[in-house]
Design a protein around this motif. Structure first.
Motif, PDB file in Angstrom:
ATOM      1  N   MET A   1     -55.098  39.886 232.970  1.00  0.00           N
ATOM      2  CA  MET A   1     -53.945  40.646 233.009  1.00  0.00           C
ATOM      3  C   MET A   1     -54.056  41.500 234.156  1.00  0.00           C
ATOM      4  O   MET A   1     -55.117  42.094 234.636  1.00  0.00           O
ATOM      5  N   ILE A   2     -52.991  41.247 234.849  1.00  0.00           N
ATOM      6  CA  ILE A   2     -53.041  42.398 236.204  1.00  0.00           C
ATOM      7  C   ILE A   2     -52.005  43.742 235.749  1.00  0.00           C
ATOM      8  O   ILE A   2     -50.929  43.399 235.051  1.00  0.00           O
ATOM      9  N   TRP A   3     -52.579  44.683 235.860  1.00  0.00           N
ATOM     10  CA  TRP A   3     -52.014  45.846 235.445  1.00  0.00           C
ATOM     11  C   TRP A   3     -51.057  46.589 236.719  1.00  0.00           C
ATOM     12  O   TRP A   3     -51.657  46.259 237.665  1.00  0.00           O
ATOM     13  N   THR A   4     -49.884  46.959 236.534  1.00  0.00           N
ATOM     14  CA  THR A   4     -48.975  47.344 237.540  1.00  0.00           C
ATOM     15  C   THR A   4     -49.212  49.242 237.104  1.00  0.00           C
ATOM     16  O   THR A   4     -48.925  49.620 236.108  1.00  0.00           O
ATOM     17  N   VAL A   5     -49.590  49.897 238.281  1.00  0.00           N
ATOM     18  CA  VAL A   5     -49.969  51.039 238.221  1.00  0.00           C
ATOM     19  C   VAL A   5     -48.667  51.690 239.229  1.00  0.00           C
ATOM     20  O   VAL A   5     -48.753  51.753 240.439  1.00  0.00           O
ATOM     21  N   TYR A   6     -47.982  52.729 238.623  1.00  0.00           N
ATOM     22  CA  TYR A   6     -47.010  53.549 239.471  1.00  0.00           C
ATOM     23  C   TYR A   6     -47.785  54.660 239.781  1.00  0.00           C
ATOM     24  O   TYR A   6     -48.217  55.532 239.211  1.00  0.00           O
ATOM     25  N   LEU A   7     -47.551  55.212 241.122  1.00  0.00           N
ATOM     26  CA  LEU A   7     -48.113  56.291 241.474  1.00  0.00           C
ATOM     27  C   LEU A   7     -46.924  57.275 242.148  1.00  0.00           C
ATOM     28  O   LEU A   7     -46.361  57.009 242.998  1.00  0.00           O
ATOM     29  N   SER A   8     -46.930  58.095 241.337  1.00  0.00           N
ATOM     30  CA  SER A   8     -45.925  59.016 241.549  1.00  0.00           C
ATOM     31  C   SER A   8     -46.159  60.568 242.145  1.00  0.00           C
ATOM     32  O   SER A   8     -47.519  61.088 241.725  1.00  0.00           O
ATOM     33  N   GLY A   9     -45.143  61.166 242.682  1.00  0.00           N
ATOM     34  CA  GLY A   9     -45.494  62.663 243.033  1.00  0.00           C
ATOM     35  C   GLY A   9     -45.784  62.978 244.467  1.00  0.00           C
ATOM     36  O   GLY A   9     -45.306  62.250 245.381  1.00  0.00           O
ATOM     37  N   GLU A  10     -46.664  63.811 244.680  1.00  0.00           N
ATOM     38  CA  GLU A  10     -46.819  64.614 245.949  1.00  0.00           C
ATOM     39  C   GLU A  10     -46.931  63.595 247.084  1.00  0.00           C
ATOM     40  O   GLU A  10     -47.753  62.524 246.937  1.00  0.00           O
ATOM     41  N   LEU A  28     -60.637  45.716 240.887  1.00  0.00           N
ATOM     42  CA  LEU A  28     -59.608  45.926 239.691  1.00  0.00           C
ATOM     43  C   LEU A  28     -58.556  45.125 239.663  1.00  0.00           C
ATOM     44  O   LEU A  28     -57.924  44.850 240.762  1.00  0.00           O
ATOM     45  N   PRO A  29     -58.154  44.587 238.506  1.00  0.00           N
ATOM     46  CA  PRO A  29     -56.823  43.793 238.402  1.00  0.00           C
ATOM     47  C   PRO A  29     -55.757  44.834 238.236  1.00  0.00           C
ATOM     48  O   PRO A  29     -55.107  44.797 237.210  1.00  0.00           O
ATOM     49  N   VAL A  30     -55.348  45.382 239.392  1.00  0.00           N
ATOM     50  CA  VAL A  30     -54.296  46.278 239.330  1.00  0.00           C
ATOM     51  C   VAL A  30     -53.475  45.889 240.690  1.00  0.00           C
ATOM     52  O   VAL A  30     -54.019  45.574 241.813  1.00  0.00           O
ATOM     53  N   ASP A  78     -47.352  49.514 233.841  1.00  0.00           N
ATOM     54  CA  ASP A  78     -48.222  49.585 232.502  1.00  0.00           C
ATOM     55  C   ASP A  78     -48.817  51.042 232.550  1.00  0.00           C
ATOM     56  O   ASP A  78     -48.998  51.326 231.404  1.00  0.00           O
ATOM     57  N   LEU A  79     -48.686  51.489 233.471  1.00  0.00           N
ATOM     58  CA  LEU A  79     -49.455  53.108 233.430  1.00  0.00           C
ATOM     59  C   LEU A  79     -49.047  53.690 234.667  1.00  0.00           C
ATOM     60  O   LEU A  79     -48.925  52.868 235.878  1.00  0.00           O
ATOM     61  N   ALA A  80     -48.960  54.882 234.771  1.00  0.00           N
ATOM     62  CA  ALA A  80     -48.358  55.766 235.925  1.00  0.00           C
ATOM     63  C   ALA A  80     -49.554  56.951 236.109  1.00  0.00           C
ATOM     64  O   ALA A  80     -50.088  57.264 235.241  1.00  0.00           O
ATOM     65  N   VAL A  81     -49.773  57.184 237.568  1.00  0.00           N
ATOM     66  CA  VAL A  81     -50.479  58.290 237.815  1.00  0.00           C
ATOM     67  C   VAL A  81     -49.329  59.357 238.617  1.00  0.00           C
ATOM     68  O   VAL A  81     -48.818  58.895 239.363  1.00  0.00           O
ATOM     69  N   ILE A  82     -49.445  60.385 237.900  1.00  0.00           N
ATOM     70  CA  ILE A  82     -48.407  61.199 238.510  1.00  0.00           C
ATOM     71  C   ILE A  82     -49.362  62.718 238.914  1.00  0.00           C
ATOM     72  O   ILE A  82     -49.976  63.322 238.444  1.00  0.00           O
ATOM     73  N   ARG A  83     -49.123  62.770 240.548  1.00  0.00           N
ATOM     74  CA  ARG A  83     -49.713  63.685 241.344  1.00  0.00           C
ATOM     75  C   ARG A  83     -48.994  65.016 241.346  1.00  0.00           C
ATOM     76  O   ARG A  83     -47.695  64.732 241.777  1.00  0.00           O
ATOM     77  N   PHE A  84     -49.460  66.061 241.361  1.00  0.00           N
ATOM     78  CA  PHE A  84     -48.826  67.365 241.488  1.00  0.00           C
ATOM     79  C   PHE A  84     -49.811  68.081 242.362  1.00  0.00           C
ATOM     80  O   PHE A  84     -50.962  68.425 241.987  1.00  0.00           O
ATOM     81  N   GLY A  85     -49.229  68.327 243.615  1.00  0.00           N
ATOM     82  CA  GLY A  85     -50.026  68.989 244.456  1.00  0.00           C
ATOM     83  C   GLY A  85     -49.881  70.577 244.475  1.00  0.00           C
ATOM     84  O   GLY A  85     -48.972  70.934 243.498  1.00  0.00           O
TER      85      GLY A  85
END
Length: 147
Positions: A1-10, A28-30, A78-85
């Motif tokens: 499985m290839i994971w789709t990771v959304y990179l949100s934020g700063e 990694l399979p992303v 599939d997953l998000a990473v949300i960055r707050f600076g």
């Protein structure tokens, strides 16, 4: 499985590139997606719909056009990473976190210790809180390759 990771934020540091490089180095399979990170381009996204003399309406149209991309990519991830600076308030990132929570999409928050308190509700809904891009990569390693 290839994971789709959304990179949100700063958008003012290279945290996205650090995560992408770490994931690539680890094999990694992303695949990664993100909002428009060019500030001027994002602010002008609605300009194709006509000139506005009031900055509120320019921002309003651009937010809606940007929202097409953001909403679609969050719904597809599939997953998000949300960055707050620490330099600017990232209201859009908080909104993205709430949208992920409402959809049931797991997310990782990425921020320093000094803003734990103002982000307590956002962190409470997150599946993990990381302080560095390297920690995010370690979580991605576990999630995408653990057997």
């Amino acid at each position: 499985m290839i994971w789709t990771v959304y990179l949100s934020g700063e958008i003012h540091t290279d945290w996205r590139e650090q995560i992408q490089a770490g994931a690539q180095a680890a094999g990694l399979p992303v695949e990664f997606t993100a909002p428009v990170t060019n500030h001027d381009a994002s602010d002008a996204a609605g300009d194709v719909l006509g000139d506005e003399s009031d900055s509120f309406w320019r921002d309003h149209k651009s937010a809606k056009v940007n929202g097409i991309r953001t909403q679609t990519l969050i719904e597809m991830c599939d997953l998000a990473v949300i960055r707050f600076g620490d330099k600017y308030k990232q209201w859009n990132a908080a909104f993205d976190a709430g949208y992920c929570a409402a959809l049931g999409t797991p997310y990782i928050t990425l921020h320093d210790k000094d803003i734990i308190h103002p982000l307590k509700e956002v962190d409470a809904a997150a599946m993990a809180w990381a302080q560095t891009p390297e920690q995010v990569v370690e979580v991605l390693k576990y999630v995408t390759t653990a057997q």
